[in-house]
Scaffold this motif. Sequence first.
Motif, short mmCIF file in Angstrom:
data_model
loop_
_atom_site.label_atom_id
_atom_site.label_comp_id
_atom_site.label_asym_id
_atom_site.label_seq_id
_atom_site.Cartn_x
_atom_site.Cartn_y
_atom_site.Cartn_z
N ASN A 86 0.60 -1.10 -0.24
CA ASN A 86 0.18 -0.09 -0.28
C ASN A 86 0.76 1.07 -0.25
O ASN A 86 0.01 2.38 -0.64
CB ASN A 86 -0.62 -0.05 1.13
N LEU A 90 0.10 4.63 -2.44
CA LEU A 90 -0.73 5.48 -2.40
C LEU A 90 0.58 6.62 -2.54
O LEU A 90 -0.22 7.17 -2.50
CB LEU A 90 -0.55 5.36 -0.44
N ALA A 91 2.02 6.59 -2.63
CA ALA A 91 2.53 7.62 -3.03
C ALA A 91 2.56 6.82 -4.60
O ALA A 91 2.40 8.64 -4.97
CB ALA A 91 3.38 7.45 -3.14
N GLY A 94 -1.29 8.81 -5.72
CA GLY A 94 -1.32 10.10 -5.21
C GLY A 94 -0.69 11.10 -6.03
O GLY A 94 -0.66 12.43 -5.99
N LEU A 95 0.92 10.91 -5.93
CA LEU A 95 1.75 12.27 -7.03
C LEU A 95 1.79 12.51 -8.03
O LEU A 95 2.82 12.75 -8.50
CB LEU A 95 3.00 11.90 -6.21
N ALA A 140 7.48 3.63 0.46
CA ALA A 140 6.99 4.91 -0.40
C ALA A 140 8.14 5.68 -0.67
O ALA A 140 7.21 6.18 -1.64
CB ALA A 140 6.54 5.73 0.41
N THR A 240 -3.46 16.03 -5.92
CA THR A 240 -2.63 15.29 -4.47
C THR A 240 -3.39 15.07 -3.59
O THR A 240 -3.48 13.45 -3.60
CB THR A 240 -1.21 15.63 -3.86
N ALA A 241 -3.62 15.48 -2.97
CA ALA A 241 -4.93 15.39 -1.51
C ALA A 241 -6.09 14.73 -1.81
O ALA A 241 -6.29 13.79 -1.10
CB ALA A 241 -4.94 16.77 -1.04
N THR A 244 -4.54 10.42 -3.10
CA THR A 244 -3.65 10.25 -2.20
C THR A 244 -5.09 9.90 -0.68
O THR A 244 -4.96 8.37 -0.37
CB THR A 244 -2.89 11.16 -0.77
N TYR A 248 -5.89 6.09 -0.05
CA TYR A 248 -6.19 5.64 0.77
C TYR A 248 -7.24 5.32 1.27
O TYR A 248 -7.93 3.86 1.99
CB TYR A 248 -5.91 6.84 1.90
N CYS A 438 -4.84 4.25 -10.60
CA CYS A 438 -5.91 4.59 -9.78
C CYS A 438 -7.03 3.21 -10.31
O CYS A 438 -7.78 3.01 -9.13
CB CYS A 438 -7.13 5.47 -9.66
N SER A 441 -5.70 0.37 -7.95
CA SER A 441 -6.45 0.35 -6.17
C SER A 441 -7.83 0.64 -5.46
O SER A 441 -8.43 -0.21 -4.47
CB SER A 441 -5.63 1.89 -5.93
#
Length: 504
Positions: A86, A90-91, A94-95, A140, A240-241, A244, A248, A438, A441
């Motif tokens: 994960n 996630l990194a 998200g980025l 990460a 990004t938020a 993420t 998450y 995505c 995930s």
Amino acid sequence: MPEAAPPRTDSTPAKAPAKTPARAGTLTRTAGAASAGTGGRSGLVLLTVCLCQLMVTLDASIVNIALPAMGEALGFADGALPWVVNAYALAFGGLLLLGGRIADLAGHRRALLAGLVLFGLASVLGGFARTPAQLVSARAGQGVAAAVLAPISLTLIMVTFAEGPARARAVGIWSMVTAGGSALGVLLGGLLTDLLDWRWVLFVNIPIVLVGVLLAGRSIPAVRPPRTGRLDVLGAVLGTAAMTALVYGLMETDRHPWGSARTVGTLAAAVLLGLAFLAWEARFASAPIVRLGVLRARTAWVASLVVTLIGASMLVGFYFCSLHLQNVLHYGPLAAGAAFLPFCAGTMAGSMIAGRLTARYGSRTVLTGGLLLAGLGMLWFGGLGVDSGYLEAFVGPSVVASVGVGICMVANTSMGTSGVDPREAGLVSGLLNAGRQCGGSIGLAVLSTLAVAATRHASAAGDTPLAALAAGYDRAFVVTAALLGVAALIAVVFVPGRAAAARR
């Protein structure tokens, strides 16, 4: 992302993006400089970006079979081991958009070298980890580096190779590496864990990084980044938020049910942040990180949607195939990894023939056919049981699904990048990479929940523990086949036929 602007092969003049005149000018100047520096080194460019993409996709799956050995060696607490996977996802997810924009400002060569060095350092730290926290932090770090490398790899292809047969071949090779990397990761992870040690699933990246740095230094021109370039800070933070929070929230559904306050709150925050991001980019940002107007092109948004479903199907397929081999058929790491050889071969075969099929029959026919073939393979996997043998029940669906995956990955990527203005290359490649990541995930989170529910239902009906596990995995495969069917329907309805594409 600024780089070489290949000559357009159609008769439609390129239109500069609205609201970004300064950036368009700098991109045009940078592209011209890059074109002059690339010269006859296009083959080295392709080799470099494929090596980077191989490492990125390998590390999404190479640790899966090594997880039990990692947990035993480092003493992971119950429920903490999945964070080895994960943390990377996630990194990375998200980025991705931020990584692409940073490369715009830093220049491709500088960003590529920085991403390779960061990936190498994180791999070394992870290989020498002595605690769970050290290993998760290193993973990460690999994800952060991957978020820089992945958008650059496809962008460099788009700006190095002129649209037409040359780019189609390059995209086909890149797609083959992307599709086959995950299967190869499972195979390599099993071999390294069984023959050497779990730490080598991280150390294996070091020679790849060294070769990549040498190739990048020779093939990627050193172009000074535009001085007028600037980072859309608020857009980067919001985007990004949002990604993420989404990734998450979905990854945590195995610990916190879908209806729990934590999961609902996290996903609601992701939606709100996403809406705020879209509003800012569309109305207020002077140099948006994502120019939403690019999605007016049908091929761009259709390719992004289709690759999201392909990404979900690929990751889910690898994950549940690995679980079935180890938990139901009791394969060891080496045997489980070797079992994916047919999938690797099929993916390569599908990718190799996709370009010729597309040239002859058009994107819509080939993409639809590849998706249906992959869906048929996943549906075939849905018949796996406790007594299923490898040759009669695993090899067949592996070949069918993998050939379909190879075909549809190449066809979809070629369609999504066709007719793209070189100034939009980085944006489109970022969207395609973000969609695939995505999608994986989201698909894994949703289908893991469905698999657990099916296993519980089978247990309550009196099935043995192994039979109940197999029933849960089978449910996931069947739903995966349905997702690929939906993608095929989208392709039939929205991808223009050959006659319509020729008129554009």
